[in-house]
Design a protein around this motif. Structure first.
Motif, PDB file in Angstrom:
ATOM      1  N   UNK A 116      -0.606   9.635   4.121  1.00 57.86           N
ATOM      2  CA  UNK A 116      -1.173   8.474   3.437  1.00 57.86           C
ATOM      3  C   UNK A 116      -0.824   7.196   4.183  1.00 57.86           C
ATOM      4  N   UNK A 117      -1.713   6.227   4.028  1.00 62.75           N
ATOM      5  CA  UNK A 117      -1.579   4.938   4.711  1.00 62.75           C
ATOM      6  C   UNK A 117      -1.548   3.826   3.678  1.00 62.75           C
ATOM      7  N   UNK A 118      -0.627   2.922   3.837  1.00 57.77           N
ATOM      8  CA  UNK A 118      -0.526   1.772   2.942  1.00 57.77           C
ATOM      9  C   UNK A 118      -1.515   0.696   3.390  1.00 57.77           C
ATOM     10  N   UNK A 119      -2.512   0.416   2.575  1.00 54.65           N
ATOM     11  CA  UNK A 119      -3.517  -0.600   2.908  1.00 54.65           C
ATOM     12  C   UNK A 119      -3.323  -1.893   2.124  1.00 54.65           C
ATOM     13  N   UNK A 158       9.395  15.035   3.873  1.00 49.15           N
ATOM     14  CA  UNK A 158       9.246  13.777   3.134  1.00 49.15           C
ATOM     15  C   UNK A 158      10.317  12.788   3.580  1.00 49.15           C
ATOM     16  N   UNK A 159       9.894  11.596   3.900  1.00 48.80           N
ATOM     17  CA  UNK A 159      10.827  10.560   4.349  1.00 48.80           C
ATOM     18  C   UNK A 159      11.116   9.620   3.182  1.00 48.80           C
ATOM     19  N   UNK A 160      12.292   9.818   2.590  1.00 52.20           N
ATOM     20  CA  UNK A 160      12.677   8.969   1.467  1.00 52.20           C
ATOM     21  C   UNK A 160      13.639   7.859   1.883  1.00 52.20           C
ATOM     22  N   UNK A 161      13.858   7.735   3.182  1.00 54.95           N
ATOM     23  CA  UNK A 161      14.777   6.705   3.677  1.00 54.95           C
ATOM     24  C   UNK A 161      14.046   5.455   4.145  1.00 54.95           C
ATOM     25  N   UNK A 162      12.760   5.610   4.425  1.00 59.05           N
ATOM     26  CA  UNK A 162      11.988   4.483   4.961  1.00 59.05           C
ATOM     27  C   UNK A 162      10.765   4.217   4.098  1.00 59.05           C
ATOM     28  N   UNK A 163      10.248   3.003   4.251  1.00 60.44           N
ATOM     29  CA  UNK A 163       9.052   2.618   3.525  1.00 60.44           C
ATOM     30  C   UNK A 163       7.889   2.368   4.472  1.00 60.44           C
ATOM     31  N   UNK A 164       6.822   1.853   3.900  1.00 60.64           N
ATOM     32  CA  UNK A 164       5.625   1.559   4.693  1.00 60.64           C
ATOM     33  C   UNK A 164       5.188   0.123   4.455  1.00 60.64           C
ATOM     34  N   UNK A 165       4.953  -0.604   5.532  1.00 59.85           N
ATOM     35  CA  UNK A 165       4.330  -1.918   5.428  1.00 59.85           C
ATOM     36  C   UNK A 165       2.823  -1.756   5.603  1.00 59.85           C
ATOM     37  N   UNK A 166       2.107  -2.835   5.527  1.00 65.45           N
ATOM     38  CA  UNK A 166       0.648  -2.793   5.592  1.00 65.45           C
ATOM     39  C   UNK A 166       0.166  -2.113   6.866  1.00 65.45           C
ATOM     40  N   UNK A 170       2.479   7.639   6.761  1.00 66.47           N
ATOM     41  CA  UNK A 170       3.583   8.575   6.696  1.00 66.47           C
ATOM     42  C   UNK A 170       3.147   9.913   6.139  1.00 66.47           C
ATOM     43  N   UNK A 171       3.971  10.944   6.343  1.00 71.80           N
ATOM     44  CA  UNK A 171       3.699  12.268   5.792  1.00 71.80           C
ATOM     45  C   UNK A 171       4.094  12.307   4.325  1.00 71.80           C
ATOM     46  N   UNK A 172       3.456  13.220   3.600  1.00 69.06           N
ATOM     47  CA  UNK A 172       3.694  13.283   2.155  1.00 69.06           C
ATOM     48  C   UNK A 172       3.514  14.726   1.702  1.00 69.06           C
TER      49      UNK A 172
END
Length: 210
Positions: A116-119, A158-166, A170-172
């Motif tokens: 998924x991509x944070x838009x 699953x990466x629960x240590x980092x977030x996503x900016x615009x 990331x994998x899910x």
């Protein structure tokens, strides 16, 4: 490629035609025979017929329904883009910290592999739980909803240590509990402020919008 969900709407329209017959007066009488060799002719009265206009049926609109996607196709929404790459049945999932995700009550366990991509303009704190503004709900081939396992965030990958900016992706991974006879069929993907779309997990599955 987007495919419109097939909609089957059967409409039976019965039109009744009403005929009104009115008399044209006293019926005509036969002409008296003559001595002429000419053949007899009969003067026959004709009744006038009037018909009511045939009504024109109003077309019934066919609902378009949600869009349908397949595995590997990106579902684009205003705040996020979600792609379901794989849906598979598994016996057990080993968590990152030694815990195990198993089928509940003799049921079935299914694993979804996604990106998924944070838009949105807002940063998302953790990749592993997906977008804050959308949800994925999973159903079996009998239209029974499966249950998201609460330990999905601990699935390896699953990466629960980092977030996503615009614009970041990331994998899910998410695990879903199904009934003992369940076979995974499709998912609905929806942002809370938008309309749902469907993702089918097999070409043999046909969805009908009702």
């Amino acid at each position: 490629m987007r495919r419109p969900l097939a909609a089957h709407l059967a409409v039976a329209a019965a039109l009744a035609l009403s005929l009104a017959a009115c008399s044209g007066g006293d019926g005509g009488t036969e002409a008296q025979p003559t001595d002429s060799a000419a053949p007899e002719t009969a003067a026959t009265s004709t009744e006038s017929e009037s018909a009511t206009p045939t009504p024109t049926p109003t077309p019934t609109p066919t609902p378009s329904g949600p869009e349908v996607f397949g595995l590997g196709e990106a579902v684009e929404m205003p705040s996020s883009s979600i792609t379901i790459n794989k849906a598979e049945k598994v016996k057990v999932i080993d968590g990152d910290f030694g815990e195990k995700i198993k089928p509940q009550d003799g049921g079935t366990l299914w694993l979804l592999t996604m990106n998924w991509t944070n838009l949105s303009n807002e940063a998302v704190e953790k990749v592993c739980w997906g977008p804050d503004t959308a949800e994925v709900r999973v159903y079996d081939t009998q239209d029974r909803e499966m249950l998201l396992d609460d330990n999905s965030g601990f699935i390896p990958g699953n990466d629960c240590s980092n977030g996503l900016m615009t614009g970041q992706s990331g994998k899910w991974f998410q695990a879903y509990q199904g009934l003992p006879d369940a076979k995974i069929g499709y998912a609905t993907v929806q942002e809370f402020s938008g309309e749902p779309v469907a993702v089918v997990f097999s070409d043999d599955i046909s969805l009908t919008w009702e």
